[in-house]
Design a protein around this motif. Structure first.
Motif, PDB file in Angstrom:
ATOM      1  N   ASN A  37      11.122   3.365  -8.315  1.00  0.00           N
ATOM      2  CA  ASN A  37      10.001   4.036  -8.958  1.00  0.00           C
ATOM      3  C   ASN A  37       8.772   4.084  -8.065  1.00  0.00           C
ATOM      4  O   ASN A  37       8.046   5.075  -8.048  1.00  0.00           O
ATOM      5  N   THR A  38       8.523   3.013  -7.325  1.00  0.00           N
ATOM      6  CA  THR A  38       7.346   2.977  -6.464  1.00  0.00           C
ATOM      7  C   THR A  38       7.416   4.062  -5.401  1.00  0.00           C
ATOM      8  O   THR A  38       6.454   4.799  -5.167  1.00  0.00           O
ATOM      9  N   VAL A  39       8.564   4.184  -4.746  1.00  0.00           N
ATOM     10  CA  VAL A  39       8.737   5.243  -3.755  1.00  0.00           C
ATOM     11  C   VAL A  39       8.666   6.613  -4.423  1.00  0.00           C
ATOM     12  O   VAL A  39       8.047   7.550  -3.902  1.00  0.00           O
ATOM     13  N   VAL A  68       2.024   1.854 -11.530  1.00  0.00           N
ATOM     14  CA  VAL A  68       0.982   1.950 -12.560  1.00  0.00           C
ATOM     15  C   VAL A  68      -0.252   2.632 -11.995  1.00  0.00           C
ATOM     16  O   VAL A  68      -0.833   3.539 -12.615  1.00  0.00           O
ATOM     17  N   ALA A  69      -0.674   2.230 -10.799  1.00  0.00           N
ATOM     18  CA  ALA A  69      -1.872   2.806 -10.197  1.00  0.00           C
ATOM     19  C   ALA A  69      -1.718   4.298  -9.912  1.00  0.00           C
ATOM     20  O   ALA A  69      -2.691   5.049  -9.953  1.00  0.00           O
ATOM     21  N   SER A  70      -0.507   4.750  -9.653  1.00  0.00           N
ATOM     22  CA  SER A  70      -0.275   6.166  -9.348  1.00  0.00           C
ATOM     23  C   SER A  70      -0.460   7.059 -10.571  1.00  0.00           C
ATOM     24  O   SER A  70      -0.676   8.261 -10.425  1.00  0.00           O
ATOM     25  N   ARG A  71      -0.315   6.492 -11.769  1.00  0.00           N
ATOM     26  CA  ARG A  71      -0.429   7.220 -13.043  1.00  0.00           C
ATOM     27  C   ARG A  71       0.604   8.351 -13.162  1.00  0.00           C
ATOM     28  O   ARG A  71       0.411   9.311 -13.926  1.00  0.00           O
ATOM     29  N   GLN A  72       1.701   8.216 -12.461  1.00  0.00           N
ATOM     30  CA  GLN A  72       2.736   9.244 -12.531  1.00  0.00           C
ATOM     31  C   GLN A  72       3.320   9.374 -13.934  1.00  0.00           C
ATOM     32  O   GLN A  72       3.537  10.490 -14.415  1.00  0.00           O
ATOM     33  N   SER A  88       0.840  -1.200   0.000  1.00  0.00           N
ATOM     34  CA  SER A  88       0.000   0.000   0.000  1.00  0.00           C
ATOM     35  C   SER A  88       0.876   1.253   0.000  1.00  0.00           C
ATOM     36  O   SER A  88       2.049   1.215   0.393  1.00  0.00           O
ATOM     37  N   SER A  89       0.293   2.367  -0.426  1.00  0.00           N
ATOM     38  CA  SER A  89       1.034   3.631  -0.424  1.00  0.00           C
ATOM     39  C   SER A  89       1.483   3.994   0.986  1.00  0.00           C
ATOM     40  O   SER A  89       2.591   4.514   1.186  1.00  0.00           O
ATOM     41  N   GLY A  90       0.624   3.716   1.972  1.00  0.00           N
ATOM     42  CA  GLY A  90       0.984   4.014   3.356  1.00  0.00           C
ATOM     43  C   GLY A  90       2.187   3.235   3.824  1.00  0.00           C
ATOM     44  O   GLY A  90       3.087   3.783   4.484  1.00  0.00           O
ATOM     45  N   SER A  91       2.235   1.941   3.497  1.00  0.00           N
ATOM     46  CA  SER A  91       3.377   1.117   3.897  1.00  0.00           C
ATOM     47  C   SER A  91       4.652   1.570   3.204  1.00  0.00           C
ATOM     48  O   SER A  91       5.715   1.681   3.824  1.00  0.00           O
ATOM     49  N   VAL A  92       4.557   1.849   1.897  1.00  0.00           N
ATOM     50  CA  VAL A  92       5.730   2.300   1.148  1.00  0.00           C
ATOM     51  C   VAL A  92       6.268   3.598   1.732  1.00  0.00           C
ATOM     52  O   VAL A  92       7.484   3.767   1.904  1.00  0.00           O
ATOM     53  N   THR A  93       5.387   4.520   2.046  1.00  0.00           N
ATOM     54  CA  THR A  93       5.814   5.795   2.630  1.00  0.00           C
ATOM     55  C   THR A  93       6.483   5.583   3.978  1.00  0.00           C
ATOM     56  O   THR A  93       7.511   6.201   4.290  1.00  0.00           O
TER      57      THR A  93
END
Length: 275
Positions: free
Chosen positions: A75-77, A126-130, A47-52
């Motif tokens: 890239n995920t971070v 991918v989900a972030s659409r960055q 999850s974004s929270g865990s990655v952060t």
């Protein structure tokens, strides 16, 4: 003036070593500290929270090593946690891997009104659409961007499997949709994926395959030069930290970097979780 303070960089595992290799080629005199969070890899399915949270812990650890710059070699971070990392870093410059790669593809697209760009990345990126949003801002809305999440690629690279039939089968599994209708360029939106670049190029020979390491290295070199922060003395050093599987990490470093990671220390998660 020669600034001998190290450059810190981190990734969820060993993929960021592809960035370290590019940085070392561009800036061979610099001192580097690399942190691979091998105990919690891959980040791409978290999850974004865990990655952060993980990124915060690693950032604090590297800042305690008196780094002069921080490289987010993941890239995920880069997609989900940059605001928090920059907040923690304060005056220390922070560099991520998405923007330089977008600049490279923008240069590739110069003079083209229409093109198809493929992005291979983790589910979270991918989900972030960055990438689609950044490419649209930089190159225009007429550029078509297609993303494919390739979670197995990270596991293959972490296990040292990037040049055999299993890796070929994974490439075919994810990229068969592009076999008959190949994008003009394919971006490797994960720092693990350059190890699979030869297989991807062989599978999609008409596509230009771009990765973030060389582009990021040029950006970092220019920024350090502007700020008079380059280390001009010869003989830069490398220090490595990982959070699990020390022997596997050291073996992978040889394959990634072409030399032994002799100065490697395994850190227990409890020692960084309380920082």
């Amino acid at each position: 003036m020669s600034d001998a303070r190290p450059i810190g960089l981190f990734d969820s595992g060993i993929g960021g070593l592809t960035v370290l290799k590019a940085l070392s080629a561009e800036l061979p005199n610099e001192n580097y500290i690399y942190f691979g969070d091998t105990a919690r890899a891959p980040y791409g399915n978290k999850s974004s929270g865990s990655v952060t949270q993980y990124a915060e812990q690693t950032t604090r650890f590297l800042l305690r090593q008196n780094v002069k710059a921080l490289i987010v070699a993941c890239n995920t971070v880069s997609a989900v946690a940059m605001a928090r990392i920059e907040e923690l870093a304060g005056d220390i410059p922070v560099f991520e891997v998405i923007s330089p790669l977008v600049e490279d593809v923008s240069a590739f697209l110069k003079g083209r009104e229409h093109a198809r760009i493929g992005v291979l990345a983790t589910r979270r990126t991918v989900a972030s659409r960055q990438y689609p949003e950044a490419i649209a801002r930089r190159a225009g809305e007429t550029i078509q961007v297609e993303q494919i999440a390739c979670p197995l690629f990270v596991n293959l690279v972490e296990e040292g499997i990037w040049h055999d039939q299993l890796a070929e089968a994974a490439v075919d599994h994810y990229l068969s949709v592009w076999r008959q209708n190949t994008p003009d360029a394919v971006l490797l939106g994960c720092t693990h994926y350059p190890l699979l670049k030869p297989l991807i190029e062989a599978y999609l020979p008409q596509a230009t395959v771009l990765e973030s390491g060389p582009a990021l290295s040029r950006v970092v070199a220019e920024a350090l030069a502007r700020s008079d922060m380059r280390h001009e003395d010869t003989g830069g050093s490398r220090i490595f930290y990982c959070t699990d599987a020390l022997d596997t990490f050291v073996d992978a470093a040889v394959s990634f970097l072409g030399e032994a990671a002799t100065n490697t220390t395994q850190i227990h998660l409890k020692d960084i979780e309380c920082i």
